[in-house]
Design a protein around this motif. Structure first.
Motif, PDB file in Angstrom:
ATOM      1  N   VAL A  92      34.332 -45.695  23.884  1.00  0.00           N
ATOM      2  CA  VAL A  92      34.789 -45.507  22.540  1.00  0.00           C
ATOM      3  C   VAL A  92      35.095 -46.899  21.898  1.00  0.00           C
ATOM      4  CG1 VAL A  92      37.070 -45.417  23.626  1.00  0.00           C
ATOM      5  CG2 VAL A  92      36.766 -44.713  21.222  1.00  0.00           C
ATOM      6  N   VAL A  93      34.694 -47.024  20.577  1.00  0.00           N
ATOM      7  CA  VAL A  93      34.791 -48.411  20.131  1.00  0.00           C
ATOM      8  C   VAL A  93      35.700 -48.371  18.840  1.00  0.00           C
ATOM      9  CG1 VAL A  93      33.547 -50.291  19.254  1.00  0.00           C
ATOM     10  CG2 VAL A  93      32.460 -48.738  21.017  1.00  0.00           C
ATOM     11  N   TRP A  94      36.544 -49.267  18.423  1.00  0.00           N
ATOM     12  CA  TRP A  94      37.279 -49.434  17.463  1.00  0.00           C
ATOM     13  C   TRP A  94      36.912 -50.674  16.668  1.00  0.00           C
ATOM     14  CZ3 TRP A  94      40.053 -46.740  21.063  1.00  0.00           C
ATOM     15  CH2 TRP A  94      40.464 -45.505  20.553  1.00  0.00           C
ATOM     16  N   PHE A  95      36.944 -51.158  15.387  1.00  0.00           N
ATOM     17  CA  PHE A  95      36.784 -52.223  14.736  1.00  0.00           C
ATOM     18  C   PHE A  95      38.065 -52.486  14.263  1.00  0.00           C
ATOM     19  CE2 PHE A  95      32.683 -50.165  15.124  1.00  0.00           C
ATOM     20  CZ  PHE A  95      31.881 -51.129  15.959  1.00  0.00           C
ATOM     21  N   GLU A 109      47.115 -36.954  27.709  1.00  0.00           N
ATOM     22  CA  GLU A 109      45.891 -36.356  27.150  1.00  0.00           C
ATOM     23  C   GLU A 109      45.889 -36.626  25.690  1.00  0.00           C
ATOM     24  OE1 GLU A 109      43.078 -32.695  28.756  1.00  0.00           O
ATOM     25  OE2 GLU A 109      45.358 -32.639  28.516  1.00  0.00           O
ATOM     26  N   TYR A 110      44.610 -36.764  25.061  1.00  0.00           N
ATOM     27  CA  TYR A 110      44.629 -37.000  23.659  1.00  0.00           C
ATOM     28  C   TYR A 110      43.408 -36.260  23.029  1.00  0.00           C
ATOM     29  CZ  TYR A 110      47.853 -40.903  24.459  1.00  0.00           C
ATOM     30  OH  TYR A 110      48.677 -41.899  24.770  1.00  0.00           O
ATOM     31  N   TYR A 111      43.635 -36.064  21.870  1.00  0.00           N
ATOM     32  CA  TYR A 111      42.504 -35.437  21.144  1.00  0.00           C
ATOM     33  C   TYR A 111      41.896 -36.835  20.378  1.00  0.00           C
ATOM     34  CZ  TYR A 111      44.169 -30.647  21.162  1.00  0.00           C
ATOM     35  OH  TYR A 111      44.433 -29.544  21.467  1.00  0.00           O
ATOM     36  N   PHE A 112      40.424 -36.655  20.122  1.00  0.00           N
ATOM     37  CA  PHE A 112      39.966 -37.967  19.593  1.00  0.00           C
ATOM     38  C   PHE A 112      38.900 -37.181  18.444  1.00  0.00           C
ATOM     39  CE2 PHE A 112      41.053 -39.642  23.590  1.00  0.00           C
ATOM     40  CZ  PHE A 112      41.545 -40.828  23.278  1.00  0.00           C
ATOM     41  N   THR A 113      39.076 -37.807  17.490  1.00  0.00           N
ATOM     42  CA  THR A 113      37.879 -37.314  16.320  1.00  0.00           C
ATOM     43  C   THR A 113      37.180 -38.439  15.561  1.00  0.00           C
ATOM     44  OG1 THR A 113      37.686 -36.033  14.408  1.00  0.00           O
ATOM     45  CG2 THR A 113      39.613 -36.513  14.971  1.00  0.00           C
ATOM     46  N   GLY A 114      35.972 -38.297  15.522  1.00  0.00           N
ATOM     47  CA  GLY A 114      35.428 -39.254  14.964  1.00  0.00           C
ATOM     48  C   GLY A 114      33.638 -39.190  15.189  1.00  0.00           C
ATOM     49  N   ASN A 115      32.827 -40.037  14.857  1.00  0.00           N
ATOM     50  CA  ASN A 115      31.460 -40.130  14.909  1.00  0.00           C
ATOM     51  C   ASN A 115      30.809 -40.368  16.225  1.00  0.00           C
ATOM     52  OD1 ASN A 115      30.176 -38.635  12.790  1.00  0.00           O
ATOM     53  ND2 ASN A 115      30.188 -40.654  11.521  1.00  0.00           N
ATOM     54  N   PHE A 116      30.205 -39.443  16.831  1.00  0.00           N
ATOM     55  CA  PHE A 116      29.566 -39.756  18.007  1.00  0.00           C
ATOM     56  C   PHE A 116      27.805 -40.152  17.514  1.00  0.00           C
ATOM     57  CE2 PHE A 116      27.127 -38.038  22.026  1.00  0.00           C
ATOM     58  CZ  PHE A 116      27.336 -39.211  22.680  1.00  0.00           C
ATOM     59  N   GLU A 117      27.747 -41.551  17.709  1.00  0.00           N
ATOM     60  CA  GLU A 117      26.545 -42.243  17.179  1.00  0.00           C
ATOM     61  C   GLU A 117      25.884 -43.436  17.912  1.00  0.00           C
ATOM     62  OE1 GLU A 117      27.654 -44.986  13.474  1.00  0.00           O
ATOM     63  OE2 GLU A 117      28.863 -43.193  13.256  1.00  0.00           O
ATOM     64  N   ARG A 122      23.130 -47.728  22.214  1.00  0.00           N
ATOM     65  CA  ARG A 122      23.879 -46.588  23.191  1.00  0.00           C
ATOM     66  C   ARG A 122      24.879 -45.800  22.418  1.00  0.00           C
ATOM     67  NH1 ARG A 122      28.191 -48.961  27.721  1.00  0.00           N
ATOM     68  NH2 ARG A 122      28.684 -46.859  28.027  1.00  0.00           N
ATOM     69  N   TYR A 123      24.895 -44.820  22.901  1.00  0.00           N
ATOM     70  CA  TYR A 123      25.657 -43.767  22.054  1.00  0.00           C
ATOM     71  C   TYR A 123      27.178 -44.018  22.249  1.00  0.00           C
ATOM     72  CZ  TYR A 123      22.164 -41.023  19.930  1.00  0.00           C
ATOM     73  OH  TYR A 123      21.244 -40.492  19.262  1.00  0.00           O
ATOM     74  N   SER A 124      28.111 -44.145  21.281  1.00  0.00           N
ATOM     75  CA  SER A 124      29.453 -44.149  21.554  1.00  0.00           C
ATOM     76  C   SER A 124      30.078 -43.270  20.515  1.00  0.00           C
ATOM     77  CB  SER A 124      29.890 -45.730  21.222  1.00  0.00           C
ATOM     78  OG  SER A 124      28.961 -46.493  21.888  1.00  0.00           O
ATOM     79  N   LEU A 125      31.663 -43.299  20.816  1.00  0.00           N
ATOM     80  CA  LEU A 125      32.531 -42.626  19.981  1.00  0.00           C
ATOM     81  C   LEU A 125      33.007 -43.752  18.898  1.00  0.00           C
ATOM     82  CD1 LEU A 125      33.657 -39.838  18.973  1.00  0.00           C
ATOM     83  CD2 LEU A 125      35.385 -40.205  20.380  1.00  0.00           C
ATOM     84  N   ILE A 126      32.383 -43.897  17.566  1.00  0.00           N
ATOM     85  CA  ILE A 126      32.877 -44.946  16.835  1.00  0.00           C
ATOM     86  C   ILE A 126      34.127 -44.681  16.049  1.00  0.00           C
ATOM     87  CG2 ILE A 126      32.149 -46.346  15.043  1.00  0.00           C
ATOM     88  CD1 ILE A 126      30.400 -46.497  17.532  1.00  0.00           C
ATOM     89  N   SER A 127      35.244 -45.531  16.387  1.00  0.00           N
ATOM     90  CA  SER A 127      36.448 -45.525  15.526  1.00  0.00           C
ATOM     91  C   SER A 127      37.085 -44.367  15.195  1.00  0.00           C
ATOM     92  CB  SER A 127      36.365 -46.241  14.031  1.00  0.00           C
ATOM     93  OG  SER A 127      35.826 -47.488  14.091  1.00  0.00           O
ATOM     94  N   PRO A 128      37.317 -43.514  16.343  1.00  0.00           N
ATOM     95  CA  PRO A 128      37.909 -41.924  16.053  1.00  0.00           C
ATOM     96  C   PRO A 128      39.493 -42.251  15.706  1.00  0.00           C
ATOM     97  CG  PRO A 128      37.849 -42.594  18.499  1.00  0.00           C
ATOM     98  CD  PRO A 128      37.074 -43.726  17.780  1.00  0.00           C
TER      99      PRO A 128
END
Ligand code: ADP
Ligand code: MG
Length: 671
Positions: A92-95, A109-117, A122-128
């Motif tokens: 997971v990545v945040w800018f 435990e958390y929910y995460f929602t964002g773009n998987f791209e 490399r595929y990562s979850l971006i700024s969820p």
């Protein structure tokens, strides 16, 4: 419960948080409850990490290995981590969201929602966005998203509002119960929705509340206006007929009707408060002349306020030649007027019937013997205070009749709300023989090839042209062509033509001289800043070029374009863009339509009322919840306000409401 207590009173709000909230404009408990989520995250059906597909995803898991590093590009920080569930793990990545490194605890435990791209191979979850599973109602899966204010992020607001969950039950209603529902439920379901529908229901209630306040404020303004006294000016049919018969043209039906409405208003002993809306070139000035003449016949004074000296001078010249034949004494008062004191004496002694001027009219030492009619041209150019100043110049505790004129039409929804169903006359008919203006978008690179031949032809046929530039001087930091260098260039490229320039930093006398030479046709092409934007009337000009057109608003472009198409010849407007990007929707709308009313509706949709009418003239019109396109809700609120107003004795009971609308009353007054 005291809604107006400070935010410190809320559970979990210490001095530091209170300070941060106040910085965000959230000062009271009420402000806090009304800080509504901007949207909701829906965590209803998380995907397992193993089954994720590129695109928007919701996952549920624990997070670890969090760290932040500074990217090579300065000012970009990257916070990374790994999210795991029992099917797998994902990066997971945040800018530029450093706080994320501290937001999570590894056991929870958390929910995460964002773009998987795919990012950097490399595929990562971006700024969820993220929410703790324990905080989310398991039945709905909905989690509100709040706008972050400085140090206070969305999840902080969530935590704080959850702390106050039990307070909602005590919120009293703001409005008389004319609509089903209660404020406490509306607010509760917006913050703690049990479905998206209930959240929307709450929002609708609050939007209605807001419209009710706004409309009530505007109506009260109107009632106050109706308490004022004005001089009655009985209609004198014969003289007006003679005057109209003497005009070089026939009035349009719309001009007649508007004049008639104005005459009827002026017959009353309460001040007229009328807005004359008419697209550029529809002939508003003549309607104003009729009203001023009517006042003058009966010995009353009129002031006509214009936003620029160029415009005031032009009005003076036109109206003086029309009205002086009928024994109306007309004078011009601008900053450049010589012997101001003499003129002011003539005004205060009543020798002058019609004074046309700029802000110079508003100074305290300009006194009238009998100011009975105030006309404000391009009213949106003036602030409330300036308009008030003029209206207070009426002596003996009387208020003048007010005629405000504008070419920037106010859409119906705003008329009903902000302006309290104000009296409007509309010039929806152009004088005979006008041809629609042909509008074209082109890029800088096309100037020579596409534009020059047309300019050549226009000038050769004896018509004139405007060329509008953004800046007066060249600025090495930008690539915009300035008035001065464009003028020099055009002079080189069209050696036989008379080309000169005009801008706001020139002395008034210089500006007047240039305008006069342009009016007389001695200047064929005028290179100018937007000082010619409002009202300037040279019917022989048939071509206008607007450089850097993408940098202007829709209304302003429409105004600028309105400098041509004022005579019987075909006219052209060229919107020049730098060509780097596709023309904006604004420009494309302008290319399609010359209907100012349509364009105003489009502008309202594109920018919202605060941008157009708020910043410009009202200071602070910030509808937070309601949208002015919801005409159904507007009409309902309007009808309910009407009912409420029939029982003024009840109003005192609604203290919060009455206090709240005091602010709106400030911003919704036309006079
Ligand atoms: P605006 O509504 O933009 O202020 P103006 O009052 O400046 O428009 O009028 C535009 C031009 O139309 C002026 O040259 C004016 O003399 C002319 N005009 C006004 N009324 C009529 C009419 N009924 N027939 C023909 N020309 C008219
Ligand atoms: Mg005008």
């Amino acid at each position: 419960m005291d809604l107006f207590a400070g935010v410190e009173e809320l559970k979990g709000v210490g001095p530091k948080t209170a300070e941060a909230l106040k910085k965000a404009g959230i000062r009271t408990v009420r402000d806090f409850f009304y800080n509504l989520p901007k949207d909701y995250e829906n965590y209803e059906t998380p995907t397992s990490i193993a089954e994720m597909r590129p695109g928007k995803v919701v996952i549920k898991g624990k997070i670890d290995s969090l760290s932040t590093r500074q990217a090579k590009r300065r000012r970009l920080s990257i916070t990374e981590g790994v999210i795991r569930d029992n099917t797998g793990a994902v990066k997971v990545v945040w800018f530029n969201q450093r706080y994320r490194a501290r937001q999570f605890s590894p056991e929870k435990e958390y929910y995460f929602t964002g773009n998987f791209e795919l990012k950097n191979g490399r595929y990562s979850l971006i700024s969820p966005s993220a929410a703790e599973v324990a905080d989310i109602d398991p039945h709905t899966g909905l989690s509100p998203i709040y706008v972050a204010h400085g140090a206070i992020k969305s999840h902080d607001f969530k935590r704080l509002i959850a702390n106050s969950r039990d307070k909602f039950a005590k919120i009293p209603d703001l409005l008389p119960t004319v609509r089903p529902g209660t404020r406490k439920n509306a607010l509760f379901f917006v913050h703690f929705p049990n479905s998206l529908k209930s959240a929307q229901g709450g929002r609708d209630y609050l939007a209605y509340e807001e419209l009710f306040e706004l409309i009530l404020a505007a109506k009260l303004n109107r009632q106050e206006n109706e308490k004022l006294k004005a001089t009655e000016i009985p209609f004198t049919a014969k003289k007006i007929k003679d005057f109209v018969a003497d005009l070089p043209f026939k009035l349009t039906g719309a001009q007649r009707l508007a004049a008639w409405e104005i005459f009827q208003d002026m017959e009353k002993n309460t001040p007229m408060n009328r807005l004359l809306q008419g697209d550029v070139g529809s002939g508003k000035t003549m309607v104003a002349a009729l009203a001023a003449y009517e006042a003058a016949i009966q010995g009353h004074q009129t002031a006509l306020l214009a936003p620029t000296a160029i415009l005031a001078t032009q009005h003076y010249e036109g109206l003086n030649s029309t009205l002086s034949k009928f024994d109306v004494k007309v004078a011009l008062l601008t900053g450049a007027t010589k012997k101001k004191d003499d003129l002011k004496k003539q005004i205060s002694s009543g020798k002058i019937d019609l004074v046309i001027g700029t802000h110079a009219l508003l100074t305290d030492d300009t006194e009238f013997r009998d100011l009975t009619l105030a006309i404000i041209d391009e009213q949106h150019r003036f602030g409330v205070e300036q308009r008030q100043k003029l209206l207070l110049k009426s002596p003996r505790g009387l208020a003048p009749h007010l005629l405000a004129m504008t070419a920037t039409p106010i859409p119906r929804s705003l008329q009903l709300t902000i302006f309290g169903d104000l009296d409007v006359s509309i010039l929806n008919e152009m004088p005979k023989g006008r041809q629609p203006i042909v509008t074209k978008i082109l890029t800088e690179l096309e100037i020579r090839e596409s534009l020059y031949p047309n300019i050549q032809e226009t000038l050769a046929s004896g018509s004139q042209a405007y060329w509008i530039c953004k800046a007066i001087d060249d600025d090495p930091r930008t690539e915009t062509t300035s008035v001065k260098s464009r003028c020099a260039k055009l002079q080189r490229d069209f050696p036989g033509a008379q080309i000169d320039f005009l801008h706001g930093r020139m002395k008034q006398a210089e500006k007047d001289a240039v305008m006069e030479r342009f009016s007389k046709g001695e200047i064929q092409m005028l290179v100018s800043t937007t000082v010619v934007e409002v009202g300037v009337d040279v019917p022989n000009a048939t071509l206008i070029v607007i450089e850097n057109s993408e940098s202007y608003g829709l209304a302003q472009l429409h105004q600028l374009r309105g400098r041509v198409g004022r005579g019987s010849k075909a006219s052209y407007c060229y919107l020049v863009t730098s060509g780097d990007t596709r023309p904006s929707q604004r420009l494309r709308e302008l290319e399609k339509s010359t209907d100012g009313f349509h364009l105003a509706e489009v502008d309202l949709k594109l920018r919202g009322p605060g941008e157009i009418y708020g910043a410009l003239q009202h200071g602070a019109l910030d509808l937070r919840i309601a949208t002015l396109s919801d005409t159904k809700l507007i009409h309902r609120a309007q009808a309910d306000v009407q009912k409420f107003l029939q029982h003024p004795e009840k109003m005192v009971k609604y203290k919060e409401l009455m206090n709240g609308i005091a602010r709106y009353q400030q911003i919704t007054t036309l006079n």
